[in-house]
Design an enzyme around this catalytic site. Structure first.
Site, PDB file in Angstrom:
ATOM      1  N   GLY A 242      -0.951   4.810  -6.630  1.00 17.41           N
ATOM      2  CA  GLY A 242      -1.395   5.871  -5.916  1.00 17.41           C
ATOM      3  C   GLY A 242      -1.836   5.283  -4.658  1.00 17.41           C
TER       4      GLY A 242
ATOM      5  N   HIS B  90      -0.580  -2.610  -7.428  1.00 17.98           N
ATOM      6  CA  HIS B  90      -0.037  -2.150  -6.084  1.00 17.98           C
ATOM      7  C   HIS B  90      -1.075  -2.723  -5.169  1.00 17.98           C
ATOM      8  CE1 HIS B  90       2.826   0.216  -8.237  1.00 17.98           C
ATOM      9  NE2 HIS B  90       3.507   0.745  -7.147  1.00 17.98           N
TER      10      HIS B  90
ATOM     11  N   GLU C 257       0.006  -2.555   0.539  1.00 12.18           N
ATOM     12  CA  GLU C 257       1.072  -1.661   0.934  1.00 12.18           C
ATOM     13  C   GLU C 257       0.433  -0.696   1.988  1.00 12.18           C
ATOM     14  OE1 GLU C 257       2.006   1.278  -2.090  1.00 12.18           O
ATOM     15  OE2 GLU C 257       3.938   1.446  -1.288  1.00 12.18           O
TER      16      GLU C 257
ATOM     17  N   ASP D 260      11.380   0.279  -6.598  1.00 13.96           N
ATOM     18  CA  ASP D 260      10.214   1.224  -6.450  1.00 13.96           C
ATOM     19  C   ASP D 260      10.562   2.579  -6.893  1.00 13.96           C
ATOM     20  OD1 ASP D 260       7.497   1.448  -6.103  1.00 13.96           O
ATOM     21  OD2 ASP D 260       7.660   2.058  -4.031  1.00 13.96           O
TER      22      ASP D 260
HETATM   23  O1  LIG Z   1       4.862   2.674  -3.699  1.00 12.28           O
HETATM   24  C1  LIG Z   1       3.930   3.258  -4.441  1.00 12.28           C
HETATM   25  N1  LIG Z   1       2.830   3.023  -4.065  1.00 12.28           N
HETATM   26  C2  LIG Z   1       1.745   3.759  -4.663  1.00 12.28           C
HETATM   27  N2  LIG Z   1       1.943   4.351  -5.767  1.00 12.28           N
HETATM   28  C3  LIG Z   1       3.159   4.789  -5.950  1.00 12.28           C
HETATM   29  C4  LIG Z   1       4.200   4.060  -5.336  1.00 12.28           C
HETATM   30  N3  LIG Z   1       5.373   4.603  -5.882  1.00 12.28           N
HETATM   31  C5  LIG Z   1       4.866   5.618  -6.846  1.00 12.28           C
HETATM   32  N4  LIG Z   1       3.723   5.847  -6.854  1.00 12.28           N
HETATM   33  C6  LIG Z   1       2.931   6.625  -7.883  1.00 12.28           C
HETATM   34  C7  LIG Z   1       3.353   8.103  -7.596  1.00 12.28           C
HETATM   35  C8  LIG Z   1       3.946   8.213  -8.996  1.00 12.28           C
HETATM   36  O2  LIG Z   1       3.793   9.462  -9.635  1.00 12.28           O
HETATM   37  C9  LIG Z   1       3.012   7.334 -10.093  1.00 12.28           C
HETATM   38  C10 LIG Z   1       3.427   6.926 -11.271  1.00 12.28           C
HETATM   39  O3  LIG Z   1       4.975   6.501 -11.380  1.00 12.28           O
HETATM   40  O4  LIG Z   1       2.766   6.096  -9.033  1.00 12.28           O
HETATM   41 ZN   LIG Z   2       5.227   1.378  -6.837  1.00 16.98          ZN
END
Ligand SMILES: O=c1[nH]cnc2c1ncn2[C@H]1C[C@H](O)[C@@H](CO)O1
Ligand SMILES: [Zn+2]
Length: 350
Positions: A177, A204, A207, A285
């Site tokens: 998130g 995460h 980023e 991703d």
């Molecule tokens: O790259 C990301 N960074 C942070 N959150 C992310 C990224 N890609 C997807 N998400 C979030 C949005 C999705 O709804 C959630 C669950 O897969 O994870």
């Molecule tokens: Zn991700």
């Protein structure tokens, strides 16, 4: 496009993908079918017309903008049947790219609008992956995600449910998130629980915020892998810590450029990370949000950074090393991949 030997070679190269979100991997045709089946309204009723609703464009300016695409897709992922099907199709798409092992992550709490429990969501995703494994031979693990904008109680529920599936499909837990608004230190209590329950953790971090978040993830949240870590380069001491502990980075090049984790390709730190001895892995991703696939990620890297074939093989095998798999399964996967790489006439593994 002119014939390019390395591009062709990359299509056939066996690969792994350790960082792939289920809700970022839905095919537009699947959305169309689910919507018709479940009577959900759509803005348009053809596959091409749906793509702009699901995919970011070149103008994407931030992670927040990128994340807005998921509101559309998750509406169609509210039944066990849809979750099972989409997980199955992830295995299918992985097989099409000769991806031998995939770790699929999803946030159970985003799939409960129609009354599924957290455990039920996990059950259906695990079932879809198992069916995919049977039909396409793609090995898989599921990662349950806690969301930064959810309450501690809600995230604890995810951790406790995930714990019940460890050894039965779930391999780890994650935190995703809006990183810039919700720093990792707010989630210590949540990941203390995964520590108590013995579930591996990836976070995460680095980023949409600085290297200090990687430090917090590793030292206080128990992360043994880091999602992205692009901004780790901003702090040498933290970079050294990650290197010394052999903590793999799950880098996702196309996504990282789109979310503006770095200003552009010239600032993308992948080559310097490899030269500094970090355990870098390459992942997608969100194939349907980023408009990418695992072969494309490697192609872009080879074009942009001039990676040689042995270097590209090394990146793939870093992924095997970083997998959340027990050592005996990992050994089998490594052997299978090395045999296939050698049989492709590459003979590159020394
Ligand atoms: O790259 C990301 N960074 C942070 N959150 C992310 C990224 N890609 C997807 N998400 C979030 C949005 C999705 O709804 C959630 C669950 O897969 O994870
Ligand atoms: Zn991700």
């Amino acid at each position: 496009m002119a014939y390019n030997r390395t591009h062709d070679w990359l299509t056939r190269l066996p690969k792994v993908d350790l960082h792939l979100h289920l809700d970022g991997s839905v095919k537009p045709e699947t959305i169309l079918e689910i919507a018709l089946d479940q009577g959900i309204d759509l803005p348009v009723y053809n596959k091409e017309g749906l793509i702009p609703h699901m995919r970011v464009g070149d103008e994407c300016g931030s992670l927040i903008e990128y994340l807005s695409k998921f509101d559309f897709t998750t509406r169609f992922m509210q039944s066990g049947e849809a979750l099972e099907r989409i997980a199955y199709e992830v295995a299918q798409q992985s097989a099409e790219h000769n991806c031998k092992y995939v770790e699929v992550r999803f946030a159970p709490q985003l799939h409960r609008n129609n009354g599924l429990t957290v455990e039920e969501t996990i059950h259906y995703v695990v079932e879809g992956m198992k069916r995919g494994q049977r039909d396409f031979g793609v090995k898989a693990g599921v990662i349950a995600i806690c969301m930064r904008n959810h309450s501690c109680e809600s995230n604890l529920e995810v951790i406790r449910a995930a714990a019940k599936f460890v050894g039965k499909g779930v391999v780890a837990v994650d935190l995703a998130g809006d990183e810039a608004s919700y720093p990792p230190e707010w989630f210590r209590e949540v990941f203390a629980e995964s520590g108590r329950l013995g579930i591996p953790v990836t976070i995460h971090a680095g980023e949409a915020a600085g290297a200090v978040n990687v430090y917090e993830a590793v030292t206080n949240l128990g992360a043994v892998r880091i999602g992205h870590g692009v901004r780790l380069k901003e702090d040498t001491d933290i970079l050294e810590l990650v290197k010394d502990r052999r903590i793999p980075l799950e880098m996702c090049p196309i996504s990282n450029i789109q979310t503006k984790a770095v200003s552009g390709w010239e600032a993308y730190p992948i080559r310097e990370y490899l030269e500094q001895g970090l355990l870098v892995t390459i992942n997608t991703d969100n194939p349907s949000v980023s408009g990418t696939d695992i072969t494309n990620e490697y192609r872009v890297l080879s074009d942009r950074f001039g990676f040689t074939e042995p270097e590209l093989v090394r990146l793939v095998m870093n992924g095997v090393e970083a997998a959340f798999m027990d050592e005996s399964d990992k050994l089998l996967l490594r052997r299978e991949m090395e045999a296939e790489i050698n049989s492709l006439g590459m003979g590159l593994l020394s």
